[in-house]
Motif scaffolding. Sequence first.
Motif, mmCIF file in Angstrom:
data_model
loop_
_atom_site.group_PDB
_atom_site.id
_atom_site.type_symbol
_atom_site.label_atom_id
_atom_site.label_comp_id
_atom_site.label_asym_id
_atom_site.label_seq_id
_atom_site.Cartn_x
_atom_site.Cartn_y
_atom_site.Cartn_z
ATOM 1 N N TYR A 101 0.845 -1.189 0.000
ATOM 2 C CA TYR A 101 0.000 0.000 0.000
ATOM 3 C C TYR A 101 0.883 1.241 0.000
ATOM 4 O O TYR A 101 1.697 1.427 0.904
ATOM 5 C CB TYR A 101 -0.897 -0.030 1.242
ATOM 6 C CG TYR A 101 -1.612 1.257 1.535
ATOM 7 C CD1 TYR A 101 -2.630 1.716 0.706
ATOM 8 C CD2 TYR A 101 -1.277 2.026 2.640
ATOM 9 C CE1 TYR A 101 -3.283 2.908 0.976
ATOM 10 C CE2 TYR A 101 -1.922 3.216 2.924
ATOM 11 C CZ TYR A 101 -2.926 3.651 2.083
ATOM 12 O OH TYR A 101 -3.565 4.824 2.349
ATOM 13 N N ALA A 125 1.479 4.970 0.720
ATOM 14 C CA ALA A 125 0.884 5.919 1.655
ATOM 15 C C ALA A 125 1.493 7.306 1.500
ATOM 16 O O ALA A 125 2.681 7.446 1.197
ATOM 17 C CB ALA A 125 1.082 5.437 3.097
ATOM 18 N N SER A 144 -1.212 11.770 6.144
ATOM 19 C CA SER A 144 -1.129 11.308 7.534
ATOM 20 C C SER A 144 -0.795 9.823 7.644
ATOM 21 O O SER A 144 -0.315 9.379 8.689
ATOM 22 C CB SER A 144 -2.430 11.609 8.278
ATOM 23 O OG SER A 144 -3.513 10.888 7.715
ATOM 24 N N ASN A 145 -1.016 9.040 6.590
ATOM 25 C CA ASN A 145 -0.696 7.610 6.648
ATOM 26 C C ASN A 145 0.791 7.330 6.527
ATOM 27 O O ASN A 145 1.212 6.176 6.519
ATOM 28 C CB ASN A 145 -1.471 6.835 5.588
ATOM 29 C CG ASN A 145 -2.893 6.573 6.025
ATOM 30 O OD1 ASN A 145 -3.208 6.584 7.200
ATOM 31 N ND2 ASN A 145 -3.762 6.352 5.060
ATOM 32 N N ARG A 190 -0.389 6.483 13.050
ATOM 33 C CA ARG A 190 -1.653 6.722 12.348
ATOM 34 C C ARG A 190 -2.093 5.486 11.568
ATOM 35 O O ARG A 190 -3.241 5.062 11.648
ATOM 36 C CB ARG A 190 -1.493 7.926 11.404
ATOM 37 C CG ARG A 190 -2.631 8.125 10.434
ATOM 38 C CD ARG A 190 -3.828 8.756 11.149
ATOM 39 N NE ARG A 190 -4.811 9.178 10.196
ATOM 40 C CZ ARG A 190 -5.892 8.454 9.862
ATOM 41 N NH1 ARG A 190 -6.105 7.281 10.415
ATOM 42 N NH2 ARG A 190 -6.760 8.904 8.989
ATOM 43 N N ILE A 191 -1.196 4.896 10.807
ATOM 44 C CA ILE A 191 -1.566 3.745 9.985
ATOM 45 C C ILE A 191 -1.944 2.552 10.866
ATOM 46 O O ILE A 191 -2.834 1.772 10.539
ATOM 47 C CB ILE A 191 -0.457 3.370 8.958
ATOM 48 C CG1 ILE A 191 -0.999 2.449 7.865
ATOM 49 C CG2 ILE A 191 0.742 2.745 9.624
ATOM 50 C CD1 ILE A 191 -1.865 3.096 6.850
ATOM 51 N N ASN A 235 -4.979 -0.353 10.977
ATOM 52 C CA ASN A 235 -4.296 -1.362 10.165
ATOM 53 C C ASN A 235 -3.094 -1.912 10.923
ATOM 54 O O ASN A 235 -1.949 -1.619 10.569
ATOM 55 C CB ASN A 235 -3.868 -0.747 8.833
ATOM 56 C CG ASN A 235 -5.024 -0.044 8.149
ATOM 57 O OD1 ASN A 235 -5.902 -0.686 7.601
ATOM 58 N ND2 ASN A 235 -5.039 1.275 8.218
ATOM 59 N N TRP A 295 3.714 0.445 2.704
ATOM 60 C CA TRP A 295 3.470 -0.449 3.836
ATOM 61 C C TRP A 295 3.089 -1.813 3.282
ATOM 62 O O TRP A 295 2.324 -1.907 2.318
ATOM 63 C CB TRP A 295 2.302 0.053 4.686
ATOM 64 C CG TRP A 295 2.492 1.375 5.323
ATOM 65 C CD1 TRP A 295 1.947 2.565 4.934
ATOM 66 C CD2 TRP A 295 3.272 1.671 6.481
ATOM 67 N NE1 TRP A 295 2.340 3.572 5.779
ATOM 68 C CE2 TRP A 295 3.152 3.055 6.741
ATOM 69 C CE3 TRP A 295 4.069 0.906 7.326
ATOM 70 C CZ2 TRP A 295 3.798 3.676 7.804
ATOM 71 C CZ3 TRP A 295 4.710 1.520 8.385
ATOM 72 C CH2 TRP A 295 4.568 2.890 8.622
ATOM 73 N N LEU A 310 -9.094 -0.061 5.273
ATOM 74 C CA LEU A 310 -8.626 0.969 4.342
ATOM 75 C C LEU A 310 -9.796 1.514 3.523
ATOM 76 O O LEU A 310 -9.923 2.717 3.323
ATOM 77 C CB LEU A 310 -7.554 0.425 3.402
ATOM 78 C CG LEU A 310 -6.147 0.347 3.937
ATOM 79 C CD1 LEU A 310 -5.240 -0.334 2.916
ATOM 80 C CD2 LEU A 310 -5.598 1.706 4.293
ATOM 81 N N SER A 340 -11.752 3.903 5.579
ATOM 82 C CA SER A 340 -11.018 5.150 5.788
ATOM 83 C C SER A 340 -11.088 6.056 4.565
ATOM 84 O O SER A 340 -11.014 7.267 4.683
ATOM 85 C CB SER A 340 -9.541 4.870 6.103
ATOM 86 O OG SER A 340 -9.421 4.167 7.298
#
Length: 114
Positions: free
Chosen positions: A19, A21, A24-25, A30-31, A35, A84, A94, A97
Amino acid sequence: MEDSGCEDLRSREAESFLYFAYGSNLLTERIHLRNPSAAFFCVARLQDFKLDFGNFKGKTSETWHGGIATIFQSPGDEVWGVVWKMNKSNLSSLDKSFAWVQKRTVCHWSIKRC
């Protein structure tokens, strides 16, 4: 014949995805809120995309009441972020979100080591 562990490795790979990112991820804290399986894979650059704040509906964050980080295709631009590695069980979190996103973008990519 002794098992080399390759079958187990293939099984784990099939259960995960990568993923990209940004925003903010990028933050581990945060992630991991939604997750928990996310593990740092690498720093990455997404070519021909641009970072912006807001979205096609003009939506702002309900948490901080500001623009939501988003990306869009833009030839010649680039967005830096992180990749990630996550378990497929995190796909639904996800999707929740990013419910405001029009569609999921799948990019075919390769890793270049410098």
